[in-house]
Design an enzyme around this catalytic site. Structure first.
Site, PDB file in Angstrom:
ATOM      1  NE  ARG A 164     -26.732 -55.110  -8.198  1.00 25.43           N
ATOM      2  CZ  ARG A 164     -27.118 -56.089  -9.010  1.00 25.43           C
ATOM      3  NH1 ARG A 164     -26.587 -56.208 -10.216  1.00 25.43           N
ATOM      4  NH2 ARG A 164     -28.059 -56.930  -8.644  1.00 25.43           N
ATOM      5  CB  SER A 238     -29.555 -55.277  -2.315  1.00 24.69           C
ATOM      6  OG  SER A 238     -30.487 -56.080  -2.974  1.00 24.69           O
ATOM      7  CD  GLU A 333     -26.719 -52.703  -4.910  1.00 25.46           C
ATOM      8  OE1 GLU A 333     -26.579 -53.939  -4.866  1.00 25.46           O
ATOM      9  OE2 GLU A 333     -27.731 -52.146  -5.369  1.00 25.46           O
TER      10      GLU A 333
HETATM   11  P1  FAD Z   1     -29.951 -42.111  -6.576  1.00 30.69           P
HETATM   12  O1  FAD Z   1     -30.171 -42.903  -5.339  1.00 30.69           O
HETATM   13  O2  FAD Z   1     -30.608 -40.780  -6.655  1.00 30.69           O
HETATM   14  O3  FAD Z   1     -28.383 -41.953  -6.811  1.00 30.69           O
HETATM   15  C1  FAD Z   1     -27.538 -43.071  -6.752  1.00 30.69           C
HETATM   16  C2  FAD Z   1     -26.090 -42.622  -7.016  1.00 30.69           C
HETATM   17  O4  FAD Z   1     -25.955 -42.168  -8.359  1.00 30.69           O
HETATM   18  C3  FAD Z   1     -25.657 -41.434  -6.159  1.00 30.69           C
HETATM   19  O5  FAD Z   1     -24.294 -41.574  -5.863  1.00 30.69           O
HETATM   20  C4  FAD Z   1     -25.892 -40.234  -7.046  1.00 30.69           C
HETATM   21  O6  FAD Z   1     -25.083 -39.130  -6.696  1.00 30.69           O
HETATM   22  C5  FAD Z   1     -25.531 -40.810  -8.415  1.00 30.69           C
HETATM   23  N1  FAD Z   1     -26.265 -40.180  -9.513  1.00 30.69           N
HETATM   24  C6  FAD Z   1     -27.623 -40.206  -9.702  1.00 30.69           C
HETATM   25  N2  FAD Z   1     -27.930 -39.585 -10.839  1.00 30.69           N
HETATM   26  C7  FAD Z   1     -26.770 -39.150 -11.389  1.00 30.69           C
HETATM   27  C8  FAD Z   1     -26.448 -38.411 -12.574  1.00 30.69           C
HETATM   28  N3  FAD Z   1     -27.385 -38.022 -13.442  1.00 30.69           N
HETATM   29  N4  FAD Z   1     -25.151 -38.150 -12.830  1.00 30.69           N
HETATM   30  C9  FAD Z   1     -24.175 -38.559 -11.966  1.00 30.69           C
HETATM   31  N5  FAD Z   1     -24.424 -39.227 -10.826  1.00 30.69           N
HETATM   32  C10 FAD Z   1     -25.714 -39.533 -10.550  1.00 30.69           C
HETATM   33  N6  FAD Z   1     -30.651 -51.727  -8.103  1.00 30.69           N
HETATM   34  C11 FAD Z   1     -30.296 -52.683  -8.980  1.00 30.69           C
HETATM   35  O7  FAD Z   1     -29.228 -52.604  -9.604  1.00 30.69           O
HETATM   36  N7  FAD Z   1     -31.104 -53.761  -9.221  1.00 30.69           N
HETATM   37  C12 FAD Z   1     -32.284 -53.918  -8.594  1.00 30.69           C
HETATM   38  O8  FAD Z   1     -32.990 -54.890  -8.851  1.00 30.69           O
HETATM   39  C13 FAD Z   1     -32.694 -52.930  -7.646  1.00 30.69           C
HETATM   40  N8  FAD Z   1     -33.837 -53.076  -6.960  1.00 30.69           N
HETATM   41  C14 FAD Z   1     -34.197 -52.141  -6.030  1.00 30.69           C
HETATM   42  C15 FAD Z   1     -35.391 -52.313  -5.322  1.00 30.69           C
HETATM   43  C16 FAD Z   1     -35.781 -51.386  -4.387  1.00 30.69           C
HETATM   44  C17 FAD Z   1     -37.080 -51.596  -3.628  1.00 30.69           C
HETATM   45  C18 FAD Z   1     -34.977 -50.238  -4.145  1.00 30.69           C
HETATM   46  C19 FAD Z   1     -35.419 -49.190  -3.172  1.00 30.69           C
HETATM   47  C20 FAD Z   1     -33.786 -50.070  -4.828  1.00 30.69           C
HETATM   48  C21 FAD Z   1     -33.371 -51.026  -5.775  1.00 30.69           C
HETATM   49  N9  FAD Z   1     -32.169 -50.897  -6.491  1.00 30.69           N
HETATM   50  C22 FAD Z   1     -31.813 -51.839  -7.417  1.00 30.69           C
HETATM   51  C23 FAD Z   1     -31.265 -49.771  -6.230  1.00 30.69           C
HETATM   52  C24 FAD Z   1     -31.623 -48.493  -7.028  1.00 30.69           C
HETATM   53  O9  FAD Z   1     -32.978 -48.491  -7.397  1.00 30.69           O
HETATM   54  C25 FAD Z   1     -30.784 -48.355  -8.282  1.00 30.69           C
HETATM   55  O10 FAD Z   1     -29.425 -48.292  -7.948  1.00 30.69           O
HETATM   56  C26 FAD Z   1     -31.145 -47.107  -9.102  1.00 30.69           C
HETATM   57  O11 FAD Z   1     -30.417 -47.080 -10.292  1.00 30.69           O
HETATM   58  C27 FAD Z   1     -30.910 -45.816  -8.334  1.00 30.69           C
HETATM   59  O12 FAD Z   1     -31.483 -44.757  -9.057  1.00 30.69           O
HETATM   60  P2  FAD Z   1     -31.777 -43.365  -8.388  1.00 30.69           P
HETATM   61  O13 FAD Z   1     -32.183 -42.425  -9.459  1.00 30.69           O
HETATM   62  O14 FAD Z   1     -32.724 -43.516  -7.273  1.00 30.69           O
HETATM   63  O15 FAD Z   1     -30.338 -42.992  -7.840  1.00 30.69           O
HETATM   64  P1  NAP Z   2     -33.445 -64.043  -5.100  1.00 29.85           P
HETATM   65  O1  NAP Z   2     -34.156 -64.363  -6.368  1.00 29.85           O
HETATM   66  O2  NAP Z   2     -34.049 -64.424  -3.810  1.00 29.85           O
HETATM   67  O3  NAP Z   2     -31.960 -64.603  -5.189  1.00 29.85           O
HETATM   68  C1  NAP Z   2     -31.057 -64.367  -4.123  1.00 29.85           C
HETATM   69  C2  NAP Z   2     -29.682 -64.135  -4.669  1.00 29.85           C
HETATM   70  O4  NAP Z   2     -29.276 -65.264  -5.403  1.00 29.85           O
HETATM   71  C3  NAP Z   2     -29.586 -62.939  -5.572  1.00 29.85           C
HETATM   72  O5  NAP Z   2     -28.671 -62.079  -4.978  1.00 29.85           O
HETATM   73  C4  NAP Z   2     -29.089 -63.452  -6.906  1.00 29.85           C
HETATM   74  O6  NAP Z   2     -27.918 -62.779  -7.370  1.00 29.85           O
HETATM   75  C5  NAP Z   2     -28.736 -64.894  -6.652  1.00 29.85           C
HETATM   76  N1  NAP Z   2     -29.334 -65.754  -7.688  1.00 29.85           N
HETATM   77  C6  NAP Z   2     -30.557 -66.342  -7.647  1.00 29.85           C
HETATM   78  N2  NAP Z   2     -30.751 -67.090  -8.755  1.00 29.85           N
HETATM   79  C7  NAP Z   2     -29.650 -66.951  -9.506  1.00 29.85           C
HETATM   80  C8  NAP Z   2     -29.249 -67.485 -10.753  1.00 29.85           C
HETATM   81  N3  NAP Z   2     -30.030 -68.338 -11.436  1.00 29.85           N
HETATM   82  N4  NAP Z   2     -28.042 -67.132 -11.240  1.00 29.85           N
HETATM   83  C9  NAP Z   2     -27.250 -66.294 -10.556  1.00 29.85           C
HETATM   84  N5  NAP Z   2     -27.568 -65.770  -9.364  1.00 29.85           N
HETATM   85  C10 NAP Z   2     -28.745 -66.094  -8.840  1.00 29.85           C
HETATM   86  O7  NAP Z   2     -33.150 -62.454  -5.059  1.00 29.85           O
HETATM   87  P2  NAP Z   2     -34.082 -61.223  -4.773  1.00 29.85           P
HETATM   88  O8  NAP Z   2     -33.554 -60.511  -3.632  1.00 29.85           O
HETATM   89  O9  NAP Z   2     -35.533 -61.610  -4.802  1.00 29.85           O
HETATM   90  O10 NAP Z   2     -33.791 -60.305  -6.036  1.00 29.85           O
HETATM   91  C11 NAP Z   2     -34.160 -60.718  -7.336  1.00 29.85           C
HETATM   92  C12 NAP Z   2     -33.311 -59.978  -8.350  1.00 29.85           C
HETATM   93  O11 NAP Z   2     -33.507 -58.570  -8.215  1.00 29.85           O
HETATM   94  C13 NAP Z   2     -31.813 -60.214  -8.172  1.00 29.85           C
HETATM   95  O12 NAP Z   2     -31.216 -60.254  -9.439  1.00 29.85           O
HETATM   96  C14 NAP Z   2     -31.344 -59.003  -7.399  1.00 29.85           C
HETATM   97  O13 NAP Z   2     -30.012 -58.632  -7.702  1.00 29.85           O
HETATM   98  C15 NAP Z   2     -32.302 -57.923  -7.866  1.00 29.85           C
HETATM   99  N6  NAP Z   2     -32.557 -56.961  -6.783  1.00 29.85           N
HETATM  100  C16 NAP Z   2     -31.619 -56.021  -6.557  1.00 29.85           C
HETATM  101  C17 NAP Z   2     -31.816 -55.077  -5.563  1.00 29.85           C
HETATM  102  C18 NAP Z   2     -30.807 -53.989  -5.345  1.00 29.85           C
HETATM  103  O14 NAP Z   2     -31.099 -53.056  -4.617  1.00 29.85           O
HETATM  104  N7  NAP Z   2     -29.653 -54.062  -5.944  1.00 29.85           N
HETATM  105  C19 NAP Z   2     -32.958 -55.107  -4.786  1.00 29.85           C
HETATM  106  C20 NAP Z   2     -33.872 -56.103  -5.044  1.00 29.85           C
HETATM  107  C21 NAP Z   2     -33.670 -57.029  -6.049  1.00 29.85           C
HETATM  108  P3  NAP Z   2     -27.965 -61.374  -8.172  1.00 29.85           P
HETATM  109  O15 NAP Z   2     -28.306 -60.344  -7.135  1.00 29.85           O
HETATM  110  O16 NAP Z   2     -26.555 -61.231  -8.683  1.00 29.85           O
HETATM  111  O17 NAP Z   2     -28.966 -61.482  -9.257  1.00 29.85           O
END
Ligand code: FAD
Ligand code: NAP
Length: 337
Positions: A164, A238, A333
């Site tokens: 991340r 998250s 995050e």
């Molecule tokens: P924004 O929120 O609009 O911006 C995020 C950051 O990036 C800000 O700092 C912004 O200034 C910067 N930015 C955006 N666009 C640009 C650009 N073109 N140039 C320079 N800077 C820029 N993330 C994960 O990694 N994995 C997941 O599984 C995941 N699941 C999610 C589930 C839900 C329900 C939600 C709400 C979020 C989740 N996220 C997850 C977080 C998020 O969706 C991601 O980080 C996504 O990439 C953000 O995109 P955005 O366009 O909405 O960014």
């Molecule tokens: P989950 O499946 O309930 O698992 C909980 C946590 O355990 C996650 O953080 C995941 O790490 C870790 N995990 C589970 N199984 C794993 C494996 N086999 N190997 C390594 N790590 C493992 O998680 P969840 O919340 O439903 O999310 C599912 C996936 O979507 C995850 O990968 C999560 O990162 C992603 N997600 C991200 C966001 C976001 O905003 N960043 C939001 C929702 C979901 P990791 O997070 O490193 O995978």
């Protein structure tokens, strides 16, 4: 291109919090960006870029210029027997890009299905889910230097991708606007079922991973069953990153918490922050307008009229309780302003 003043951002962030931007502009083309960079409003003010607003929290008004990214275009650049290179503009919706690839039987980003937001925000935090990260398929990131207008290409290695994390959140923070990315995807089947939840789902539903569509649909179904849709209940996914600890620390924690959840990844030990937050009793807890989601302890939700400050306060309370109980520091995050 029209620069507006005192623009309400509440519909442009998935937390749905109110904040005013002193100036606001929508970018539809790269030429818009070239013109924008020359304006007084852009040159003389702090800048903030927004894609889908799904990873940001505004805790106050923004005194500078907010730029909403709507740069569009997805194209196949080249292909050979084994790979296909896809270029996407940064304002494309990430899920649309995933669908574009999955519909063409290309492997590599299907595990990242249904992540909200735009393509351009992907490299910012090296988006990841279900055992895959963007860095595994990303070849190049295209950027524009916002002080000079100069174009530059970052190769994968130069992006310094981590968990991340990337160079765009660190050394070159606020220096570039990301205009596009290049993905290298496989035509040869490469199903990644390393994530246990996904593997179990496939098995339980008798699914054979013979197409990226099968995996994509599985990921979408799992996500829909667990994660709150920001259109229904405001959240930014998250709120905290997972925590990495040393083996010594894990052993120490195991003594008091024998059921502690952890994973070994790239020689490091990862403790899911959701487990830590839940263990401190936060899951499903509501305090006024804010709370922790009942199914996902990592997700902070806005039940209606919460301010960014209320959400930040809850996050700080959670950080404190995890620190007191486990002596571990949760790092947000979500990008907090
Ligand atoms: P924004 O929120 O609009 O911006 C995020 C950051 O990036 C800000 O700092 C912004 O200034 C910067 N930015 C955006 N666009 C640009 C650009 N073109 N140039 C320079 N800077 C820029 N993330 C994960 O990694 N994995 C997941 O599984 C995941 N699941 C999610 C589930 C839900 C329900 C939600 C709400 C979020 C989740 N996220 C997850 C977080 C998020 O969706 C991601 O980080 C996504 O990439 C953000 O995109 P955005 O366009 O909405 O960014
Ligand atoms: P989950 O499946 O309930 O698992 C909980 C946590 O355990 C996650 O953080 C995941 O790490 C870790 N995990 C589970 N199984 C794993 C494996 N086999 N190997 C390594 N790590 C493992 O998680 P969840 O919340 O439903 O999310 C599912 C996936 O979507 C995850 O990968 C999560 O990162 C992603 N997600 C991200 C966001 C976001 O905003 N960043 C939001 C929702 C979901 P990791 O997070 O490193 O995978």
């Amino acid at each position: 291109m029209k620069i507006e003043e005192n623009f309400d951002l509440s519909h442009l962030n998935t937390f749905g919090v109110s904040a005013l931007a002193r100036f606001f502009v929508i970018l539809n083309t790269e030429e818009d960006l070239e013109d924008l960079i020359k304006t007084k409003e852009f040159k003389e003010n702090e800048k903030f870029f927004i894609g889908g607003g799904s990873n940001i929290l505004f805790t106050k008004n923004f005194p500078g210029i907010v730029v909403l990214n709507k740069l569009k275009g997805i194209e196949i650049i080249k292909e050979d027997e084994e790979f296909c290179w896809i270029k996407s503009a940064s304002g494309e919706i990430w899920s649309d890009l995933v669908n574009f690839t999955v519909n063409r039987e290309l492997w590599g980003v299907e595990n990242l299905s249904l992540i909200p937001g735009t393509v351009g925000a992907g490299p910012m935090q090296n988006i990841g889910a279900y055992g895959t990260e963007l860095k595994e398929t990303l070849e190049e990131v295209y950027v524009v230097d916002i002080s000079t207008g100069e174009k530059k290409v970052f190769k994968n290695k130069e992006c310094k991708f981590g968990y991340r994390d990337s160079i765009f959140k660190n050394e070159v923070k606020n220096k570039y606007f990301i205009t596009g990315i290049l993905l290298k995807l496989s035509k040869v089947p490469k199903p990644n079922l390393s994530y246990r939840v996904l593997k179990d789902y496939m098995k339980k539903n008798n699914l054979i991973p013979n197409s990226p569509r099968v995996i994509s649909d599985a990921v979408i179904n799992i996500r829909k069953s667990k994660l709150p849709d920001p259109k229904v209940i405001c959240n930014a996914g998250s709120f905290f990153k997972n925590v990495f600890v040393s083996e010594e620390k894990l052993e120490e924690l195991k003594k008091n918490y024998p059921d502690i959840s952890f994973f070994e990844e790239d020689g490091m030990i990862k403790i899911p922050s959701g487990w830590l937050v839940e263990s401190c009793g936060w899951k499903g807890k509501r305090i006024g307008n804010v709370g922790v989601h009942e199914k996902q302890a990592l997700v902070i939700v806005n039940f209606g009229n919460a301010s960014g400050k209320e959400i930040k306060q809850l996050a700080e309370d959670i950080i404190l309780s995890v620190s007191l109980k486990f002596d571990l520091k949760l790092i947000p995050e979500v990008n907090i302003y």
